[in-house]
Design a protein around this motif. Sequence first.
Motif, mmCIF file in Angstrom:
data_model
loop_
_atom_site.group_PDB
_atom_site.id
_atom_site.type_symbol
_atom_site.label_atom_id
_atom_site.label_comp_id
_atom_site.label_asym_id
_atom_site.label_seq_id
_atom_site.Cartn_x
_atom_site.Cartn_y
_atom_site.Cartn_z
ATOM 1 N N GLU A 16 1.009 -1.000 -0.068
ATOM 2 C CA GLU A 16 -0.228 -0.263 -0.227
ATOM 3 C C GLU A 16 0.621 1.170 -0.325
ATOM 4 O O GLU A 16 2.301 1.371 0.353
ATOM 5 C CB GLU A 16 -0.939 -0.048 0.869
ATOM 6 C CG GLU A 16 -0.487 -0.361 2.936
ATOM 7 C CD GLU A 16 -0.034 1.543 2.807
ATOM 8 O OE1 GLU A 16 -0.088 1.831 2.471
ATOM 9 O OE2 GLU A 16 1.289 1.105 4.216
ATOM 10 N N ARG B 273 0.056 5.669 3.691
ATOM 11 C CA ARG B 273 -0.487 7.011 5.631
ATOM 12 C C ARG B 273 -0.635 7.640 5.261
ATOM 13 O O ARG B 273 -1.067 8.316 6.297
ATOM 14 C CB ARG B 273 0.148 4.850 5.910
ATOM 15 C CG ARG B 273 -0.285 2.874 6.012
ATOM 16 C CD ARG B 273 -0.010 2.668 6.941
ATOM 17 N NE ARG B 273 0.144 1.265 6.621
ATOM 18 C CZ ARG B 273 0.697 0.794 7.724
ATOM 19 N NH1 ARG B 273 0.498 1.145 8.373
ATOM 20 N NH2 ARG B 273 0.262 -0.740 7.451
ATOM 21 N N GLY B 274 0.793 8.071 5.459
ATOM 22 C CA GLY B 274 1.057 10.131 5.729
ATOM 23 C C GLY B 274 1.205 10.808 5.047
ATOM 24 O O GLY B 274 0.621 12.090 6.482
ATOM 25 N N VAL C 245 -5.513 5.979 0.707
ATOM 26 C CA VAL C 245 -4.963 5.269 0.865
ATOM 27 C C VAL C 245 -5.295 3.961 -0.233
ATOM 28 O O VAL C 245 -6.210 3.902 -0.667
ATOM 29 C CB VAL C 245 -4.326 4.046 2.396
ATOM 30 C CG1 VAL C 245 -6.428 3.622 2.477
ATOM 31 C CG2 VAL C 245 -3.615 3.249 2.054
ATOM 32 N N ILE D 251 -11.196 6.603 5.854
ATOM 33 C CA ILE D 251 -9.396 6.539 7.020
ATOM 34 C C ILE D 251 -10.286 7.187 8.209
ATOM 35 O O ILE D 251 -10.047 6.750 9.525
ATOM 36 C CB ILE D 251 -8.628 7.596 6.169
ATOM 37 C CG1 ILE D 251 -8.305 6.812 4.953
ATOM 38 C CG2 ILE D 251 -7.916 7.632 7.119
ATOM 39 C CD1 ILE D 251 -7.192 7.391 4.228
ATOM 40 N N ASN E 248 -9.821 3.860 10.956
ATOM 41 C CA ASN E 248 -7.962 4.655 11.486
ATOM 42 C C ASN E 248 -7.584 4.374 10.146
ATOM 43 O O ASN E 248 -7.886 3.757 9.293
ATOM 44 C CB ASN E 248 -7.802 4.158 12.576
ATOM 45 C CG ASN E 248 -7.569 2.589 12.580
ATOM 46 O OD1 ASN E 248 -7.137 1.847 11.591
ATOM 47 N ND2 ASN E 248 -7.973 2.098 13.775
ATOM 48 N N ILE E 249 -6.314 4.879 9.975
ATOM 49 C CA ILE E 249 -5.809 4.619 8.854
ATOM 50 C C ILE E 249 -5.264 2.616 8.203
ATOM 51 O O ILE E 249 -4.812 2.379 7.141
ATOM 52 C CB ILE E 249 -4.518 5.402 8.848
ATOM 53 C CG1 ILE E 249 -3.568 5.776 7.513
ATOM 54 C CG2 ILE E 249 -3.362 5.612 10.179
ATOM 55 C CD1 ILE E 249 -4.346 5.568 6.041
ATOM 56 N N LEU E 250 -4.614 2.316 9.818
ATOM 57 C CA LEU E 250 -3.826 1.398 9.814
ATOM 58 C C LEU E 250 -5.166 0.521 8.946
ATOM 59 O O LEU E 250 -5.396 -0.258 7.758
ATOM 60 C CB LEU E 250 -3.733 0.626 11.494
ATOM 61 C CG LEU E 250 -3.119 -1.040 10.890
ATOM 62 C CD1 LEU E 250 -1.743 -0.822 10.279
ATOM 63 C CD2 LEU E 250 -2.694 -1.487 12.224
ATOM 64 N N SER F 102 -5.851 0.929 6.004
ATOM 65 C CA SER F 102 -4.451 0.824 4.918
ATOM 66 C C SER F 102 -4.967 -0.540 4.506
ATOM 67 O O SER F 102 -5.099 -1.933 4.172
ATOM 68 C CB SER F 102 -3.176 0.562 5.173
ATOM 69 O OG SER F 102 -3.116 2.109 5.240
ATOM 70 N N HIS F 103 -5.423 -1.522 4.988
ATOM 71 C CA HIS F 103 -5.580 -3.030 5.316
ATOM 72 C C HIS F 103 -6.554 -3.285 4.585
ATOM 73 O O HIS F 103 -6.741 -4.029 3.604
ATOM 74 C CB HIS F 103 -6.039 -4.210 6.630
ATOM 75 C CG HIS F 103 -4.802 -3.940 7.381
ATOM 76 N ND1 HIS F 103 -4.982 -4.610 8.570
ATOM 77 C CD2 HIS F 103 -3.437 -3.234 6.874
ATOM 78 C CE1 HIS F 103 -3.579 -4.501 9.455
ATOM 79 N NE2 HIS F 103 -3.107 -4.086 7.648
ATOM 80 N N ARG G 258 -7.957 14.669 5.720
ATOM 81 C CA ARG G 258 -8.788 13.875 6.329
ATOM 82 C C ARG G 258 -8.257 14.352 7.557
ATOM 83 O O ARG G 258 -7.429 14.780 8.847
ATOM 84 C CB ARG G 258 -7.491 12.662 6.648
ATOM 85 C CG ARG G 258 -6.725 11.733 5.177
ATOM 86 C CD ARG G 258 -5.386 10.940 5.076
ATOM 87 N NE ARG G 258 -5.569 10.190 4.597
ATOM 88 C CZ ARG G 258 -4.139 9.550 4.152
ATOM 89 N NH1 ARG G 258 -3.133 8.804 4.994
ATOM 90 N NH2 ARG G 258 -4.548 8.651 2.929
#
Length: 210
Positions: free
Chosen positions: A25, A28-29, A35, A85, A89-91, A94-95, A192
């Motif tokens: 991916e 994230r930042g 994402v 996101i 949440n971003i994690l 991302s998944h 975001r």
Amino acid sequence: MKLPDLSFENAARAHGANRIAGVDEVGRGPLAGPVVAAAVVLDPAHIPEGLRDSKQLSAKRRAALSEIIHDVAQVGIGQASVAEIDQINILRASHLAMERAVAALPEPPDHLLIDGNMIPRDLVIPATPLVKGDTLSVSIAAASIMAKIWRDQVMRDLAQQFPGYGWETNAGYPSKNHKAALRNLGVTPHHRRSFKPVHNILYQDKCVSG
């Protein structure tokens, strides 16, 4: 510098896997934009030369490799939106993008090589997580290239709609100019809100207006 190779792909094949997808991916930042993830199944007989982590390649070389990858491999792209996101949440987002990228492949793989130290929870295909996988596996390196090419184009398109933030060059990352534009131009629908620099500006604006 050691380049990524087929070691992990070959290990998976030794255990009976035939269609092995690298998954990575990007994004994230950044403070803005989705994402994006890519899943790539390479043909072992036609591995493009020079595959490596997309961050180690020039924009010109990334673009050239992306064309080759499109010609010789199967590619799936997935993304999670800014709203997702902010909600999960971003994690997790991302998944989610990774799960969507795998689902977008023309044919389902039977093993995944995933960049990072976690396997997305809703993937049911056997998978191996690889920390810094884009420097170890050619399949993950190819996925990193495809994800970055896709996301950079998304941000260039958004930059046409929202000029002044420099997304065509900073891809939504918190560059000095991007942060200055946030303060001067305000927050767009593509920022975001759960990210601290954006949240702080919204909170300050609320306090001033209140």
